[in-house]
Design a protein around this motif. Structure first.
Motif, PDB file in Angstrom:
ATOM      1  N   ASP A 127       0.859  -1.184   0.000  1.00 49.11           N
ATOM      2  CA  ASP A 127       0.000   0.000   0.000  1.00 49.11           C
ATOM      3  C   ASP A 127       0.898   1.239   0.000  1.00 49.11           C
ATOM      4  O   ASP A 127       1.411   1.631   1.049  1.00 49.11           O
ATOM      5  N   VAL A 184       0.338   4.418  -0.087  1.00 50.43           N
ATOM      6  CA  VAL A 184      -0.072   5.509   0.801  1.00 50.43           C
ATOM      7  C   VAL A 184       0.316   5.191   2.244  1.00 50.43           C
ATOM      8  O   VAL A 184       0.869   6.041   2.956  1.00 50.43           O
ATOM      9  N   ALA A 185       0.067   3.957   2.674  1.00 54.32           N
ATOM     10  CA  ALA A 185       0.462   3.552   4.027  1.00 54.32           C
ATOM     11  C   ALA A 185       1.976   3.567   4.172  1.00 54.32           C
ATOM     12  O   ALA A 185       2.510   3.985   5.212  1.00 54.32           O
ATOM     13  N   ALA A 239       4.082   5.493   2.526  1.00 58.08           N
ATOM     14  CA  ALA A 239       4.492   6.896   2.594  1.00 58.08           C
ATOM     15  C   ALA A 239       4.244   7.462   3.986  1.00 58.08           C
ATOM     16  O   ALA A 239       5.073   8.213   4.517  1.00 58.08           O
ATOM     17  N   ALA A 240       3.122   7.088   4.596  1.00 60.38           N
ATOM     18  CA  ALA A 240       2.827   7.558   5.957  1.00 60.38           C
ATOM     19  C   ALA A 240       3.854   7.036   6.948  1.00 60.38           C
ATOM     20  O   ALA A 240       4.311   7.761   7.831  1.00 60.38           O
ATOM     21  N   PRO A 288       6.976  12.948   2.037  1.00 61.13           N
ATOM     22  CA  PRO A 288       6.301  12.258   0.933  1.00 61.13           C
ATOM     23  C   PRO A 288       6.185  13.163  -0.296  1.00 61.13           C
ATOM     24  O   PRO A 288       6.055  14.379  -0.171  1.00 61.13           O
ATOM     25  N   LEU A 336       1.895  12.218  -3.499  1.00 60.05           N
ATOM     26  CA  LEU A 336       0.792  11.441  -2.920  1.00 60.05           C
ATOM     27  C   LEU A 336      -0.546  11.805  -3.549  1.00 60.05           C
ATOM     28  O   LEU A 336      -1.342  10.916  -3.871  1.00 60.05           O
ATOM     29  N   ALA A 337      -0.807  13.091  -3.698  1.00 61.10           N
ATOM     30  CA  ALA A 337      -2.080  13.513  -4.300  1.00 61.10           C
ATOM     31  C   ALA A 337      -2.184  13.023  -5.736  1.00 61.10           C
ATOM     32  O   ALA A 337      -3.246  12.543  -6.160  1.00 61.10           O
ATOM     33  N   TYR A 388      -0.741  10.415  -6.996  1.00 66.74           N
ATOM     34  CA  TYR A 388      -0.969   8.965  -6.952  1.00 66.74           C
ATOM     35  C   TYR A 388      -2.437   8.677  -6.631  1.00 66.74           C
ATOM     36  O   TYR A 388      -3.079   7.852  -7.298  1.00 66.74           O
ATOM     37  N   ALA A 389      -2.967   9.354  -5.628  1.00 70.69           N
ATOM     38  CA  ALA A 389      -4.370   9.148  -5.234  1.00 70.69           C
ATOM     39  C   ALA A 389      -5.321   9.474  -6.388  1.00 70.69           C
ATOM     40  O   ALA A 389      -6.368   8.835  -6.527  1.00 70.69           O
ATOM     41  N   PRO A 407       3.921   6.898  -5.456  1.00 66.38           N
ATOM     42  CA  PRO A 407       4.499   8.054  -4.773  1.00 66.38           C
ATOM     43  C   PRO A 407       5.943   7.757  -4.389  1.00 66.38           C
ATOM     44  O   PRO A 407       6.440   6.644  -4.600  1.00 66.38           O
TER      45      PRO A 407
END
Length: 142
Positions: free
Chosen positions: A17, A19-20, A22-23, A33, A36-37, A39-40, A47
């Motif tokens: 994942d 996003v996870a 990157a967090a 990061p 991210l936007a 990628y989303a 990302p």
């Protein structure tokens, strides 16, 4: 940048994942990061996180592994993590990162001394795994 000295540009880590991942790299490791936007929104395939002004870690979803046939033999390595990536920090950053990871109950190795790297023997080092199993070494010199 006009300096044409060879440098490490990026390392691709396979993650479940992005996003996870990157967090985790932002909150636990302290890396910024990127994309991210985008990628989303489906505008980019993955990302990244910034290591320094010149180097990033790309957080590629394992679903991209099937597309890794652009180079003969590359498909055999697709989806497999690298052995490890090493981040070099100043002494205070080393201690702060170890404390952040410990606060988050991330399993850490004992501190090692005198391991060899790009700048000679490191004063201290340790290893941990990110949530996707990628091994990260952290060290500082002098």
């Amino acid at each position: 940048m006009t300096d044409h000295t060879t440098r490490l540009d990026h390392v691709v880590l396979w993650v479940a994942d992005p996003v996870a991942a990157a967090a985790f790299y932002e909150n636990a490791v302290g890396l910024e990061p990127l994309r991210l936007a985008e990628y989303a929104d489906g505008k980019v395939s993955f990302p990244s996180v910034r290591v320094n002004d010149e180097t990033i870690l790309d957080l590629a979803p394992r679903s991209l592994a099937e597309r890794m046939n652009m180079l003969p033999g590359a498909a055999d390595s697709a989806g497999h993590p690298v052995n490890h990536v090493c981040l070099s920090l100043p002494s205070a950053g080393f201690d702060a990162l170890r404390a952040r990871l410990d606060e988050r109950a991330v399993p850490l190795t004992d501190i090692g001394y005198g391991s060899y790297g790009a700048r000679g023997e490191a004063t201290r080092s340790f290893y941990f795994r990110d949530p996707d199993g990628n091994v990260i070494e952290v060290r500082h010199y002098g």
